[in-house]
Motif scaffolding. Structure first.
Motif, mmCIF file in Angstrom:
data_model
loop_
_atom_site.group_PDB
_atom_site.id
_atom_site.type_symbol
_atom_site.label_atom_id
_atom_site.label_comp_id
_atom_site.label_asym_id
_atom_site.label_seq_id
_atom_site.Cartn_x
_atom_site.Cartn_y
_atom_site.Cartn_z
ATOM 1 N N GLY A 31 58.124 77.672 -17.513
ATOM 2 C CA GLY A 31 59.153 77.649 -16.465
ATOM 3 C C GLY A 31 60.400 76.908 -16.913
ATOM 4 O O GLY A 31 61.025 76.190 -16.138
ATOM 5 N N GLN A 32 60.750 77.053 -18.193
ATOM 6 C CA GLN A 32 61.866 76.255 -18.725
ATOM 7 C C GLN A 32 63.229 76.921 -18.530
ATOM 8 O O GLN A 32 63.547 77.930 -19.171
ATOM 9 N N ILE A 70 59.434 65.239 -12.604
ATOM 10 C CA ILE A 70 58.481 66.194 -13.174
ATOM 11 C C ILE A 70 59.261 67.137 -14.089
ATOM 12 O O ILE A 70 60.286 67.693 -13.686
ATOM 13 N N GLY A 88 62.107 67.984 -19.557
ATOM 14 C CA GLY A 88 62.637 68.885 -20.595
ATOM 15 C C GLY A 88 63.465 68.102 -21.598
ATOM 16 O O GLY A 88 63.064 67.020 -22.047
ATOM 17 N N LEU A 146 68.840 65.850 -16.632
ATOM 18 C CA LEU A 146 68.768 65.196 -15.318
ATOM 19 C C LEU A 146 68.304 63.741 -15.482
ATOM 20 O O LEU A 146 68.807 62.836 -14.811
ATOM 21 N N VAL A 169 57.053 63.094 -16.273
ATOM 22 C CA VAL A 169 55.811 63.777 -16.663
ATOM 23 C C VAL A 169 56.153 65.135 -17.263
ATOM 24 O O VAL A 169 56.765 65.974 -16.584
ATOM 25 N N GLU A 170 55.766 65.337 -18.498
ATOM 26 C CA GLU A 170 56.173 66.552 -19.216
ATOM 27 C C GLU A 170 55.003 67.052 -20.065
ATOM 28 O O GLU A 170 54.313 66.262 -20.696
ATOM 29 N N ARG A 171 54.807 68.373 -20.086
ATOM 30 C CA ARG A 171 53.667 68.865 -20.863
ATOM 31 C C ARG A 171 54.062 69.497 -22.200
ATOM 32 O O ARG A 171 53.183 69.850 -22.982
ATOM 33 N N ASP A 172 55.359 69.613 -22.456
ATOM 34 C CA ASP A 172 55.803 70.233 -23.714
ATOM 35 C C ASP A 172 56.058 69.141 -24.764
ATOM 36 O O ASP A 172 56.962 68.314 -24.610
ATOM 37 N N ALA A 206 51.600 67.924 -14.723
ATOM 38 C CA ALA A 206 52.012 67.215 -13.506
ATOM 39 C C ALA A 206 51.027 67.423 -12.359
ATOM 40 O O ALA A 206 50.888 66.557 -11.489
ATOM 41 N N ASN A 259 63.988 68.999 -11.273
ATOM 42 C CA ASN A 259 64.262 70.428 -11.391
ATOM 43 C C ASN A 259 62.907 71.014 -11.779
ATOM 44 O O ASN A 259 62.534 71.015 -12.944
ATOM 45 N N ILE A 310 54.836 76.056 -10.796
ATOM 46 C CA ILE A 310 53.950 75.105 -10.094
ATOM 47 C C ILE A 310 54.686 74.345 -8.984
ATOM 48 O O ILE A 310 54.177 73.354 -8.456
#
Ligand code: SAM
Length: 276
Positions: free
Chosen positions: A24-25, A52, A55, A59, A74-77, A102, A121, A126
């Protein structure tokens, strides 16, 4: 320039942060816009922000420049996590990057140091489950003092909808029961890299100190039945609950021939109380 850090495009290039649709980037690289969103989040002095999906950190940087005391991002990449290291070094002890999903993140260990605000953003895939989890927080009032979140406009409209509108539904009732929700402004697809297909909207949700008491699960059962067949009269759609709808509606003080979209939040709360 809001800080002495390299431009976002350079950070993206250096870390190979080509946007992935599966995550969702859609990045915001326009500093005027990230500044506007950070300002919309209100005064940030002394506030811990939960962000959340930071990126590349556009922001995040605006929120820090705006005075946020601390950001938990919180970032998953992993590529983004590497890119955020530079920002964390630039603002010692103010940016804490947490790697992972997240949806599984637990805020509890981070609480207890002043007000917490969620500003993000959101990754659109999700966004709704995250919002529902924050609206379902227990105990209430929740651990955050405000949610300032970017959604696809269609979702934003459903969140902030009032009775009588086509977009009024389950999400509007849940949000309206526990918060005061409103759309702050829209953002065109062209503001993002890459541009999404649809317009986005920034939504603000402020928790109500004393929402009318009712069991959240019962409220969800009632709205699921009522809006599951939104064109039908309540005396018909509420049969789904396995309870005779006529006395139920009478006790809740509602017209059996009304439809779900005509019922104010208080009406659904009254129904939820009757089935509990
Ligand atoms: N905040 C950045 C901005 O405005 O430019 C990026 C926003 S982008 C719409 C969504 C971000 O959420 C991406 O960085 C993506 O990697 C991240 N993300 C996607 N799924 C996630 C998840 N399950 N948990 C945490 N972060 C996630």
């Amino acid at each position: 320039m809001i800080d002495a850090l390299p431009p976002l495009r350079e950070i993206i290039r250096r870390h190979g942060l080509i946007a992935r649709k599966s995550l969702g980037q859609n990045f915001l690289l326009d500093l005027n816009l990230t500044g506007r969103i950070a300002r919309a989040a209100g005064p940030l002095e002394g506030v811990t922000v939960l962000e959340i999906g930071p990126g590349p950190g556009g922001l995040t940087r605006a929120l820090l420049a705006q005075g946020a005391a601390r950001i938990i991002a919180v970032e998953r990449d992993d590529r983004a996590i590497a890119a955020l290291g530079e920002i964390a070094a630039h603002y010692p002890d103010r940016l804490h990057v947490v790697g992972g999903d997240a949806l599984k993140f637990d805020i509890a260990p981070w609480l207890g140091k002043g007000p917490v605000r969620v500003v993000a953003n959101l990754p659109y895939n999700i966004a709704t489950p995250l919002l529902v989890s924050w609206l379902s927080a227990e105990p209430w009032p929740p651990w955050y003092d405000r949610l300032v979140l970017m959604f696809q406009r269609e979702v934003a409209e459903r969140i902030a909808a009032k009775p009588g509108s086509k977009t009024y539904g389950r999400l509007s009732v849940l949000a309206g029961w526990r918060t005061q929700a409103k759309i702050l402004f829209d953002i065109a697809p062209s503001a993002f890299v890459p541009p999404p297909k649809v317009t986005s909207s920034l939504v603000q949700l402020i928790p109500r100190a004393n929402p009318p008491p009712c069991d959240r699960k019962a409220l969800e059962r009632v709205t699921e039945a009522a809006f599951g067949q939104r064109r039908k009269m309540l005396r018909q759609s509420l049969r789904q609950l396995g309870i005779d709808p006529i006395p139920l509606l009478e006790k809740a003080g509602l017209d059996p021939t009304a439809r779900a979209e005509d019922i104010a939040v208080e009406g659904f709360v009254a129904l939820a109380r009757e089935i509990t």
